[in-house]
Design a protein around this motif. Sequence first.
Motif, PDB file in Angstrom:
ATOM      1  N   SER A  52       0.787  -1.408   0.096  1.00  0.00           N
ATOM      2  CA  SER A  52      -0.080   0.005   0.089  1.00  0.00           C
ATOM      3  C   SER A  52       0.735   1.358  -0.011  1.00  0.00           C
ATOM      4  CB  SER A  52      -0.854  -0.027   1.242  1.00  0.00           C
ATOM      5  OG  SER A  52      -0.042   0.197   2.504  1.00  0.00           O
ATOM      6  N   PHE A  53       2.136   1.145  -0.108  1.00  0.00           N
ATOM      7  CA  PHE A  53       3.117   2.073  -0.149  1.00  0.00           C
ATOM      8  C   PHE A  53       3.005   2.981   1.287  1.00  0.00           C
ATOM      9  CE2 PHE A  53       2.234   1.772  -4.645  1.00  0.00           C
ATOM     10  CZ  PHE A  53       3.458   1.297  -5.210  1.00  0.00           C
ATOM     11  N   GLY A  54       2.589   2.379   2.343  1.00  0.00           N
ATOM     12  CA  GLY A  54       2.664   2.868   3.658  1.00  0.00           C
ATOM     13  C   GLY A  54       1.222   3.693   3.940  1.00  0.00           C
ATOM     14  N   THR A  55       0.356   3.524   2.947  1.00  0.00           N
ATOM     15  CA  THR A  55      -0.957   4.127   3.172  1.00  0.00           C
ATOM     16  C   THR A  55      -2.052   3.595   4.146  1.00  0.00           C
ATOM     17  OG1 THR A  55      -1.965   3.421   1.167  1.00  0.00           O
ATOM     18  CG2 THR A  55      -0.681   5.272   1.043  1.00  0.00           C
ATOM     19  N   LYS A  56      -1.653   2.088   4.400  1.00  0.00           N
ATOM     20  CA  LYS A  56      -2.787   1.321   4.946  1.00  0.00           C
ATOM     21  C   LYS A  56      -3.382   1.705   6.242  1.00  0.00           C
ATOM     22  CE  LYS A  56      -4.045  -3.443   6.323  1.00  0.00           C
ATOM     23  NZ  LYS A  56      -4.639  -3.011   7.552  1.00  0.00           N
ATOM     24  N   GLN A  57      -2.384   2.414   7.286  1.00  0.00           N
ATOM     25  CA  GLN A  57      -2.670   2.740   8.215  1.00  0.00           C
ATOM     26  C   GLN A  57      -3.735   4.253   8.310  1.00  0.00           C
ATOM     27  OE1 GLN A  57       0.198   3.408  11.460  1.00  0.00           O
ATOM     28  NE2 GLN A  57       0.965   1.328  11.195  1.00  0.00           N
ATOM     29  N   ILE A  58      -3.310   4.989   7.458  1.00  0.00           N
ATOM     30  CA  ILE A  58      -4.229   6.196   6.855  1.00  0.00           C
ATOM     31  C   ILE A  58      -5.589   5.747   6.579  1.00  0.00           C
ATOM     32  CG2 ILE A  58      -4.312   8.155   5.512  1.00  0.00           C
ATOM     33  CD1 ILE A  58      -1.156   8.151   5.404  1.00  0.00           C
ATOM     34  N   ILE A  59      -5.680   4.706   5.459  1.00  0.00           N
ATOM     35  CA  ILE A  59      -6.711   4.282   4.859  1.00  0.00           C
ATOM     36  C   ILE A  59      -7.681   3.419   6.018  1.00  0.00           C
ATOM     37  CG2 ILE A  59      -8.008   2.694   3.163  1.00  0.00           C
ATOM     38  CD1 ILE A  59      -5.643   3.335   1.476  1.00  0.00           C
ATOM     39  N   ASP A  60      -7.108   2.672   6.859  1.00  0.00           N
ATOM     40  CA  ASP A  60      -7.696   2.028   7.989  1.00  0.00           C
ATOM     41  C   ASP A  60      -8.360   3.243   8.891  1.00  0.00           C
ATOM     42  OD1 ASP A  60      -6.985  -0.436   7.152  1.00  0.00           O
ATOM     43  OD2 ASP A  60      -5.524  -0.546   8.663  1.00  0.00           O
ATOM     44  N   LYS A  61      -7.822   4.051   9.387  1.00  0.00           N
ATOM     45  CA  LYS A  61      -8.322   5.318   9.951  1.00  0.00           C
ATOM     46  C   LYS A  61      -9.545   5.935   9.361  1.00  0.00           C
ATOM     47  CE  LYS A  61      -7.102   9.695  12.408  1.00  0.00           C
ATOM     48  NZ  LYS A  61      -6.204  10.598  12.682  1.00  0.00           N
ATOM     49  N   LYS A  62      -9.395   6.085   7.940  1.00  0.00           N
ATOM     50  CA  LYS A  62     -10.583   6.824   7.196  1.00  0.00           C
ATOM     51  C   LYS A  62     -11.895   5.740   7.158  1.00  0.00           C
ATOM     52  CE  LYS A  62      -7.874   9.926   4.312  1.00  0.00           C
ATOM     53  NZ  LYS A  62      -8.422  11.063   4.749  1.00  0.00           N
ATOM     54  N   VAL A  63     -11.380   4.464   7.158  1.00  0.00           N
ATOM     55  CA  VAL A  63     -12.552   3.631   6.866  1.00  0.00           C
ATOM     56  C   VAL A  63     -13.616   3.351   8.015  1.00  0.00           C
ATOM     57  CG1 VAL A  63     -11.682   2.364   5.044  1.00  0.00           C
ATOM     58  CG2 VAL A  63     -11.397   1.434   7.219  1.00  0.00           C
ATOM     59  N   VAL A  64     -12.681   3.529   9.144  1.00  0.00           N
ATOM     60  CA  VAL A  64     -13.195   3.276  10.410  1.00  0.00           C
ATOM     61  C   VAL A  64     -14.199   4.576  10.998  1.00  0.00           C
ATOM     62  CG1 VAL A  64     -12.674   3.211  13.180  1.00  0.00           C
ATOM     63  CG2 VAL A  64     -11.967   1.669  11.554  1.00  0.00           C
ATOM     64  N   GLU A  65     -13.723   5.736  10.635  1.00  0.00           N
ATOM     65  CA  GLU A  65     -14.516   7.077  10.708  1.00  0.00           C
ATOM     66  C   GLU A  65     -15.819   6.939  10.012  1.00  0.00           C
ATOM     67  OE1 GLU A  65     -11.773   9.965   9.124  1.00  0.00           O
ATOM     68  OE2 GLU A  65     -10.678  10.056  11.049  1.00  0.00           O
ATOM     69  N   LYS A  66     -16.023   6.092   8.884  1.00  0.00           N
ATOM     70  CA  LYS A  66     -17.249   6.077   8.180  1.00  0.00           C
ATOM     71  C   LYS A  66     -18.000   4.926   8.596  1.00  0.00           C
ATOM     72  CE  LYS A  66     -16.457   8.602   4.457  1.00  0.00           C
ATOM     73  NZ  LYS A  66     -15.355   9.189   4.723  1.00  0.00           N
ATOM     74  N   ILE A  67     -17.668   4.113   9.874  1.00  0.00           N
ATOM     75  CA  ILE A  67     -18.442   3.100  10.291  1.00  0.00           C
ATOM     76  C   ILE A  67     -19.274   3.820  11.297  1.00  0.00           C
ATOM     77  CG2 ILE A  67     -18.239   0.849  11.696  1.00  0.00           C
ATOM     78  CD1 ILE A  67     -15.654   0.290  10.567  1.00  0.00           C
ATOM     79  N   PRO A  68     -20.536   3.580  10.920  1.00  0.00           N
ATOM     80  CA  PRO A  68     -21.664   4.062  12.096  1.00  0.00           C
ATOM     81  C   PRO A  68     -21.712   3.178  13.358  1.00  0.00           C
ATOM     82  CG  PRO A  68     -22.681   3.627   9.980  1.00  0.00           C
ATOM     83  CD  PRO A  68     -21.442   2.855  10.017  1.00  0.00           C
ATOM     84  N   LEU A  69     -21.337   3.815  14.345  1.00  0.00           N
ATOM     85  CA  LEU A  69     -21.118   3.223  15.627  1.00  0.00           C
ATOM     86  C   LEU A  69     -21.856   3.973  16.938  1.00  0.00           C
ATOM     87  CD1 LEU A  69     -17.771   1.497  15.941  1.00  0.00           C
ATOM     88  CD2 LEU A  69     -19.974   0.391  15.429  1.00  0.00           C
ATOM     89  N   THR A  70     -22.612   3.445  17.545  1.00  0.00           N
ATOM     90  CA  THR A  70     -23.556   4.161  18.513  1.00  0.00           C
ATOM     91  C   THR A  70     -22.746   3.851  19.919  1.00  0.00           C
ATOM     92  OG1 THR A  70     -24.981   2.216  18.821  1.00  0.00           O
ATOM     93  CG2 THR A  70     -25.670   4.073  17.529  1.00  0.00           C
ATOM     94  N   LYS A  71     -22.787   4.483  20.873  1.00  0.00           N
ATOM     95  CA  LYS A  71     -22.345   4.089  22.277  1.00  0.00           C
ATOM     96  C   LYS A  71     -22.344   2.892  22.633  1.00  0.00           C
ATOM     97  CE  LYS A  71     -21.759   6.121  26.978  1.00  0.00           C
ATOM     98  NZ  LYS A  71     -20.372   6.253  26.815  1.00  0.00           N
ATOM     99  N   ASN A  72     -21.346   1.962  23.270  1.00  0.00           N
ATOM    100  CA  ASN A  72     -21.565   0.493  23.594  1.00  0.00           C
ATOM    101  C   ASN A  72     -21.912  -0.244  22.577  1.00  0.00           C
ATOM    102  OD1 ASN A  72     -20.773   1.606  26.457  1.00  0.00           O
ATOM    103  ND2 ASN A  72     -22.884   1.992  26.683  1.00  0.00           N
ATOM    104  N   ALA A  73     -21.437  -0.115  21.474  1.00  0.00           N
ATOM    105  CA  ALA A  73     -21.834  -0.870  20.338  1.00  0.00           C
ATOM    106  C   ALA A  73     -21.044  -2.262  20.419  1.00  0.00           C
ATOM    107  CB  ALA A  73     -21.570  -0.219  19.076  1.00  0.00           C
TER     108      ALA A  73
END
Length: 258
Positions: A52-73
């Motif tokens: 990933s040319f070192g981009t995996k951690q950056i992308i992982d962070k972005k995809v988790v931001e898109k996951i709709p999680l409520t409190k205590n999910a």
Amino acid sequence: MTATNKEKGNKLKLLKKVNFEKYFQAETWGEYNKAFFDNLALKYDASNAFHSFGTKQIIDKKVVEKIPLTKNAKVIDICAGSGDISIRIAQKYPDADITGIDVSENMLKVARKKSKKFDNITYLYADALNLPYEDNSFDVAVISFGLRNLENLEDGLKEMQRVVKSGGYVVNIDQGKPSNPVFKVLYEVYFYNIAPILGKLLFHIGEFNSFRYLPESNKFFPDQSELVSIFESLGFKDVKNYNYLLGAIAQQVTKVEK
């Protein structure tokens, strides 16, 4: 030919194309795949960083931001691998209860070691096509670079749909297929020709080359628009697609309604 028979045929073609039989002893696609990831576990993170040319951690962070999680999910991370997505979720949502499952014991060992400081992550050996959980057990199911490895893609999605509560979400992250003409040419030259050679020389001399498996499996894996259509055909609602690296990586976020 039904979709199921077509997928079985594609898996047989892929098995022969990447020459699994030369390196692993198995009788079924699932067994070959398990052996592959058991063998890859200790090199998995390093090879992903390189690929990933070192981009995996950056992308992982972005995809988790898109996951709709409520409190205590309650979250299930399917095909959790070395635990990167579980860890990212635990970091962003410390109140979440996360279960990571995989069929590779060696991958789970790596994930457990990396996740020692997180008391809200549990890793278990389990099959994505036969999850050991009752209906409506989770708020969110996530699968990252795992859907392509299942013997039957639609059965995997149905199983995630089953264990997620109505109003919850199923999220897929995987390799995509770029649409930009210029980038598509450059990407395919690297992905299909250069990366397998570099991967062999740097990571896999004398053993199975994981850098060959990913591009070959991508030839049989649906692109972003096809995945959106598959989700919708299975009854998922409000299906959204997000592209990263100009579509080289894609994420689908879908809602479960029962």
